[in-house]
Design an enzyme around this catalytic site. Structure first.
Site, short mmCIF file in Angstrom:
data_model
loop_
_atom_site.label_atom_id
_atom_site.label_comp_id
_atom_site.label_asym_id
_atom_site.label_seq_id
_atom_site.Cartn_x
_atom_site.Cartn_y
_atom_site.Cartn_z
N LYS A 145 0.82 -1.20 0.00
CA LYS A 145 0.00 0.00 0.00
C LYS A 145 0.86 1.26 0.00
O LYS A 145 0.42 2.32 -0.42
CB LYS A 145 -0.89 0.03 1.26
CG LYS A 145 -1.84 -1.11 1.40
CD LYS A 145 -2.62 -0.96 2.73
CE LYS A 145 -3.49 -2.16 2.99
NZ LYS A 145 -4.03 -2.13 4.37
N GLU A 185 8.15 2.23 -5.37
CA GLU A 185 8.19 1.76 -3.98
C GLU A 185 8.28 2.93 -3.01
O GLU A 185 8.80 3.99 -3.36
CB GLU A 185 9.42 0.86 -3.78
CG GLU A 185 9.14 -0.63 -3.85
CD GLU A 185 8.41 -1.17 -2.60
OE1 GLU A 185 7.77 -0.40 -1.86
OE2 GLU A 185 8.51 -2.39 -2.38
N ASP A 186 7.79 2.72 -1.80
CA ASP A 186 7.94 3.75 -0.76
C ASP A 186 9.35 3.73 -0.17
O ASP A 186 10.00 4.75 -0.03
CB ASP A 186 6.89 3.57 0.34
CG ASP A 186 6.80 2.13 0.86
OD1 ASP A 186 7.54 1.24 0.38
OD2 ASP A 186 5.98 1.89 1.77
N ASP A 244 14.29 -1.39 2.21
CA ASP A 244 14.89 -1.62 3.53
C ASP A 244 15.98 -2.69 3.37
O ASP A 244 17.10 -2.38 2.97
CB ASP A 244 13.77 -2.03 4.48
CG ASP A 244 14.19 -2.13 5.93
OD1 ASP A 244 15.18 -1.49 6.31
OD2 ASP A 244 13.51 -2.84 6.70
N PHE A 303 13.02 3.75 12.05
CA PHE A 303 11.67 3.45 11.61
C PHE A 303 10.95 4.76 11.31
O PHE A 303 10.86 5.64 12.16
CB PHE A 303 10.90 2.65 12.68
CG PHE A 303 9.59 2.16 12.16
CD1 PHE A 303 9.53 1.00 11.39
CD2 PHE A 303 8.42 2.86 12.39
CE1 PHE A 303 8.32 0.56 10.86
CE2 PHE A 303 7.20 2.43 11.88
CZ PHE A 303 7.16 1.27 11.12
N ARG A 319 -0.35 6.93 7.25
CA ARG A 319 0.10 6.98 5.85
C ARG A 319 -0.19 8.35 5.25
O ARG A 319 0.41 8.75 4.26
CB ARG A 319 -0.64 5.92 5.02
CG ARG A 319 -0.34 4.48 5.43
CD ARG A 319 -1.00 3.54 4.43
NE ARG A 319 -1.06 2.15 4.90
CZ ARG A 319 -0.09 1.26 4.76
NH1 ARG A 319 1.03 1.61 4.17
NH2 ARG A 319 -0.22 0.03 5.19
#
Ligand code: IMP
Length: 184
Positions: A52, A108-109, A112, A161, A174
């Protein structure tokens, strides 16, 4: 109603600080949009939004792209075959488009460990696209365990994070227009 970065900070005291402001994000996305428009002058690429988290980035990025393009959506989850996450992706929602002989830009956001995008690229390569590139708003480079080629990166960030601009904590936040760090 929309709020600016400071108003969100006032509303959400659990956010320690803004790492990347909404203004910085929008400025960088305009640069990426120009770069992509130059690189795909002779093509009609398909932007594939990885759900998402990438939805705000897809929306803002494509509005800064001046070449004709299509968008499609995909949702994947990291498949945990045992006690450890293998990074093998399970398709939760597949593309509608046929990507054979097409230029694909995966949106992509954040990258990682790199495992998800690496496996996803391997899977999509079997559909014989003409090319696949990755556009990621964030690159959490110090967390990388799998080297993956990233063509368009908004910002490199430390191993923290982060939330906002598509990135969630427990499915929330979000909608924040900036990238923030939560209080530990
Ligand atoms: P990777 O396979 O480790 O590269 O996983 C990438 C995915 O993990 C992203 O698409 C996010 O959904 C999630 N993720 C990684 N870091 C963060 C973070 O700092 N905040 C929120 N989600 C994150």
């Amino acid at each position: 109603m929309t709020f600016d970065d400071q108003e969100y900070l006032n509303r959400y005291p659990f956010i320690e600080r803004v790492l990347i402001s909404s203004e910085e994000i929008q400025k960088r996305i305009r640069q990426l949009g120009n770069e992509i428009s130059n690189d795909y002058k002779d093509s009609t690429p398909i932007f594939v939004c990885i759900l998402k988290g990438a939805y705000p980035f897809l929306a803002d990025l494509t509005r800064c792209v001046s070449v004709d393009h299509e968008v499609d959506f995909m949702a994947v989850s990291s498949y945990d075959g045992g006690t450890q996450s293998t990074g093998v992706v399970k398709i939760e929602k597949d593309l509608k488009s046929n990507i054979t002989n097409r230029d694909v830009i995966l949106v992509e956001d954040i990258i990682d460990t790199g495992l998800t995008i690496d496996n996803l690229m391997e899977l999509l390569q079997t559909r014989n696209p003409r090319s696949i590139r990755v556009a990621s708003l964030l690159d959490k480079k110090p967390a990388r365990t799998k080297e993956v080629p990233l063509h368009y990166v908004g910002f490199e960030i430390p191993k923290e994070f982060v939330i906002g601009y598509g990135l969630d904590y427990d499915e929330k936040y979000r909608n924040l227009p900036f990238i923030g760090i939560m209080k530990g």
